[in-house]
Write an enzyme that holds these catalytic residues in place. Structure first.
Site, PDB file in Angstrom:
ATOM      1  N   ASP A 472       8.731  -9.660 -10.253  1.00 33.06           N
ATOM      2  CA  ASP A 472       7.815  -8.991  -9.327  1.00 33.06           C
ATOM      3  C   ASP A 472       6.410  -9.600  -9.382  1.00 33.06           C
ATOM      4  O   ASP A 472       6.066 -10.339 -10.314  1.00 33.06           O
ATOM      5  CB  ASP A 472       7.764  -7.491  -9.688  1.00 33.06           C
ATOM      6  N   ASP A 541       9.388  -3.184   0.195  1.00 34.27           N
ATOM      7  CA  ASP A 541       9.406  -1.895  -0.505  1.00 34.27           C
ATOM      8  C   ASP A 541       9.774  -0.783   0.460  1.00 34.27           C
ATOM      9  O   ASP A 541      10.051   0.337   0.048  1.00 34.27           O
ATOM     10  CB  ASP A 541       8.022  -1.595  -1.107  1.00 34.27           C
TER      11      ASP A 541
HETATM   12  C1  GLA Z   1       7.032  -3.165  -6.738  1.00 28.57           C
HETATM   13  C2  GLA Z   1       8.465  -3.462  -6.336  1.00 28.57           C
HETATM   14  C3  GLA Z   1       9.303  -2.231  -6.478  1.00 28.57           C
HETATM   15  C4  GLA Z   1       9.255  -1.765  -7.916  1.00 28.57           C
HETATM   16  C5  GLA Z   1       7.826  -1.511  -8.334  1.00 28.57           C
HETATM   17  C6  GLA Z   1       7.726  -1.230  -9.811  1.00 28.57           C
HETATM   18  O1  GLA Z   1       6.431  -2.292  -5.853  1.00 28.57           O
HETATM   19  O2  GLA Z   1       8.517  -3.958  -5.042  1.00 28.57           O
HETATM   20  O3  GLA Z   1      10.627  -2.482  -6.088  1.00 28.57           O
HETATM   21  O4  GLA Z   1       9.861  -2.732  -8.732  1.00 28.57           O
HETATM   22  O5  GLA Z   1       7.001  -2.654  -8.061  1.00 28.57           O
HETATM   23  O6  GLA Z   1       6.438  -1.061 -10.213  1.00 28.57           O
END
Ligand code: GLA
Length: 722
Positions: A472, A541
């Site tokens: 990420d 997301d």
């Molecule tokens: C980002 C990712 C999510 C999740 C969060 C965790 O927003 O896109 O899928 O992994 O971080 O903090």
């Protein structure tokens, strides 16, 4: 052979399936661009060159008066020598910024040379043309790799300082192409977090248009992709030129229509906040651009990109193999979990066919919320007293492998790492740094930072049975500087990206069996360079099925379905509050690398049975997602309808997914026109219980019926009759 040099007219012909790209060595020694478009024979193209004496025109001393560089299409255009448009390259040699780069030599090799420190397409036959600027002892190597069975060329360049002193590079783009005088439109993929890659089409008119990122990453705000299409081009008809930079940092893509109506399209590393000091003997590599041409509309352009990336870019170990169906705990628990809860979620999904459990954010350091822990890549033993042992055991006992979340480029101020090394966070001395999600970005230009990350991640990955990593990156870069760069601070942004590739190279070669899923708050870094390391990227997301239709539609313009990680999440959706049926969420999530993002213990027995059936359906269609041809049957941004179709390469079967976002009472019937089938074969349409020829269904259409209500989805399976 896709590359040919014709001695008699000094022309290079680069030919793919439906494409020719041609340029020649002009008598002045400059490289003159001649043609990019539908496949030609090897005819001489001299007659296509426009020559005129314009009033007020300037010309090089060694070209005719009627050959101003403002008119001639150049393969390596530069400002300052009678071309007044945007150029591919700009330098500064002790204040002098002007020079001629003339043909020196060329070679054609069977193997594609490797680019130093940058991900590129694999491939074979490559042309390298060397240009030299004797005055400033600079050489430029232009590399072209042709993908003969596709309609694609990869292009990049390397600048070499052959002199004694340093030279500053102010701009080093990857490509520049001049397209003939026609009415073009550009298509770009702008967006934002939660609404990434929304296709945007506009007229190309006089002046310069720039689509770029200054976020430090390729960004959700603009993807490093641009297409130029004719005004009448649609999915099936007309010219479409696609340009996609294999790069994850700040980029710029530009169009410029000059006085004669020629449209120049060019781009590469963003020269905004960029420069590079090239010492004596040093060289600088630009990222590669993938250039695709289609004479048959946007659909064929997309399918060429998809084939190109599946065959030559994405990691071979995973790309064409069935991907795991993932269960990710993020939206199910957020930070609120312990071993028991995680094992309950795993057990809850047992028997459904889910085969990868991914533990998301919150397992390390003091990470009990957003404010602490990033950078401390060791298990939080208070939260998980047995480490991962019992969770991995539980996953294995229930037929699942184990995957883990990392955010390797970040640090919270409240972390052991930051307390020990505050100087490892990107910063400018004396200035309080901007925060993003209460975190700072690590300075990946520093070797010691990269070393720490590689080692601390490796420790966790070696000590536990981990088959999957979600990588990420949850904020943009600010304070773009590193002290050691001193007065070459403008090298920072590109050096950060090179640092990232170094870390990814080291992790992927140490752990070749681990599938890396890219992520950047969802799709904020969805680009070909990340696909080189990770066969799939969390697309957004925003897991809402309806919102996903536009996102996945735009993303599919150049990225294959199998690169899009798409999960079924709970309803009402956490990002939009929208209620959609499990059927609709599943249908849209099946148009990618599918998975689940929820707490399985909250599912009813009925829902679990549904999911079990869905996963077995997905396994049946997965080959289409991995290897098939995508047809976008309509534009969800223009109509109250989303329709995509995936057809097997041998045309033996297809799946059509249709969503009608808003149910309209007493409405007109919805008819879609499938594509890509064998016109002379018959197909059964399972859901309709009919058998009909490919020709009939493609011409007479398919009348779609939907379940009652909003965001209703219908899926059709077509099987050829043998
Ligand atoms: C980002 C990712 C999510 C999740 C969060 C965790 O927003 O896109 O899928 O992994 O971080 O903090």
């Amino acid at each position: 052979m896709g590359i040919r040099f014709e001695q008699s007219n000094q022309t290079f012909y680069l030919s793919g399936k439906n494409m020719t790209y041609a340029f020649c060595i002009h008598k002045s020694g400059l490289l003159q661009q001649l043609y990019f478009g539908n496949r030609l024979g090897d005819d001489d193209l001299g007659h296509t060159v426009y020559k005129t004496i314009r009033g007020h025109a300037t010309n090089l001393p060694y070209t005719d008066r009627n050959e101003s560089l403002d008119e001639i299409s150049c393969e390596f255009p530069m400002f300052g020598r009678s071309d007044f448009r945007e150029g591919i390259f700009a330098f500064n040699a002790n204040g002098v910024r002007v020079g001629d780069f003339k043909y020196d030599s060329h070679s054609i090799t069977e193997d594609k040379p490797k680019a130093e420190g940058l991900p590129t397409l694999r491939g074979g036959e490559t042309l390298c043309v060397v240009l030299k600027n004797e005055l400033h002892s600079l050489a430029v190597k232009l590399y072209y790799t042709v993908y003969e069975e596709l309609s694609a060329v990869a292009r990049r360049m390397v600048v070499v300082n052959e002199g004694e002193g340093s030279v500053i590079i102010d701009r080093a783009y990857s490509f520049s192409v001049d397209l003939p005088r026609k009415d073009y439109q550009s298509i770009t993929l702008p967006g934002a977090h939660l609404r990434e890659r929304q296709m945007c089409r506009r007229d190309v008119t006089r002046g310069v248009f720039t689509a770029d990122s200054k976020y430090g990453v390729s960004s959700a705000q603009m993807n490093p992709f641009m297409a130029l299409v004719g005004k009448n081009t649609d999915e099936c008809y007309g010219d479409a030129y696609g340009f996609n930079l294999i790069y994850s940092g700040n980029f710029a893509l530009k169009t410029e229509m000059g006085q004669s109506g020629v449209v120049r399209v060019l781009g590469g590393i963003n020269d905004f906040d960029f420069e590079w000091c090239l010492g004596a003997g040093e060289s600088f590599s630009t990222p590669e651009v993938a250039m695709v041409y289609s004479p048959n509309g946007l659909g064929e352009m997309s399918r060429s990109f998809h084939d190109l990336y599946r065959d030559y870019l994405m990691p071979e170990a995973f790309t064409k193999k069935p991907r795991p169906v993932v269960l990710n705990n993020w939206e199910g628990t957020y930070f609120d979990f312990n071993e028991e809860k995680l094992c309950d979620i795993i057990r809850g999904a047992s028997g459904t066919g889910i085969d990868m459990f991914v533990l998301d954010d919150g397992w390390f350091g003091e990470r009990n919320g957003e404010t602490a822990g990033l950078g401390d890549w060791f298990i939080n033993m208070n939260k998980l007293p047995h480490g991962f042992d019992n969770i991995i055991k539980c996953a294995h006992e229930n037929g699942m492998k184990f995957g883990l979340w990392f955010e390797p480029e970040m640090v919270n101020a409240d972390s052991e790492l930051y307390r020990a090394h505050p100087e490892w966070a990107i910063h400018v001395k004396g200035l309080q740094g901007c925060e993003g999600r209460v975190q700072f970005v690590l300075d990946y230009t520093l070797p010691q930072v990269r070393e720490y990350i590689v080692e601390s991640m490796s420790k966790v990955l070696s000590a536990n049975e981990i088959d999957y990593v979600k990588w990420d990156m949850n904020r943009a870069i600010t304070e773009n500087y590193s002290e050691w760069l001193q007065d070459h601070g403008k090298e920072f942004n590109h050096r950060y990206v090179l640092g990232l590739y170094d870390v990814l190279d080291r992790i992927t070669s140490r752990f070749p069996h681990i599938l890396i899923e890219g992520c950047s708050s969802g799709g904020c870094r969805f680009d070909p360079a990340m696909l080189y390391y990770s066969p799939q990227i969390w697309t957004s997301d925003n897991s809402d099925a309806y919102a996903r239709t536009a996102i996945q539609h735009g993303t599919s313009l150049c990225y294959p379905l199998s690169s899009m990680s798409c999960h079924v999440s709970a309803s009402p959706n956490h990002q939009t509050g929208r209620i959609t049926s499990l059927e609709s969420r599943t249908a849209i999530a099946h148009l990618g690398a599918t998975g689940y993002e929820l707490d399985s213990t909250k599912l009813s027995a009925e829902e679990l049975a549904h999911i079990k059936k869905d996963i077995s359906d997905y396994r049946e269609m997965q080959e289409l997602v991995l290897l098939g041809d995508l047809y976008r049957l309509n534009d969800p941004l223009e109509e109250n309808l989303f329709a995509q179709m995936v057809v097997a390469k041998d045309k033996s079967r297809a799946v059509i997914t249709v969503m009608k976002p808003l149910h309209i009472g007493n409405t007109c019937p919805t008819v879609i026109y499938p594509c890509g089938l064998d016109e002379n074969a018959s197909y059964t349409i399972r859901e309709c219980g009919i058998t009909v020829s490919g020709r009939t269904i493609q011409n007479a259409g398919l009348l779609v019926s939907f379940p009652y209500g909003d965001f209703a989805t219908t899926v059709y399976h077509l099987d050829i009759v043998k």
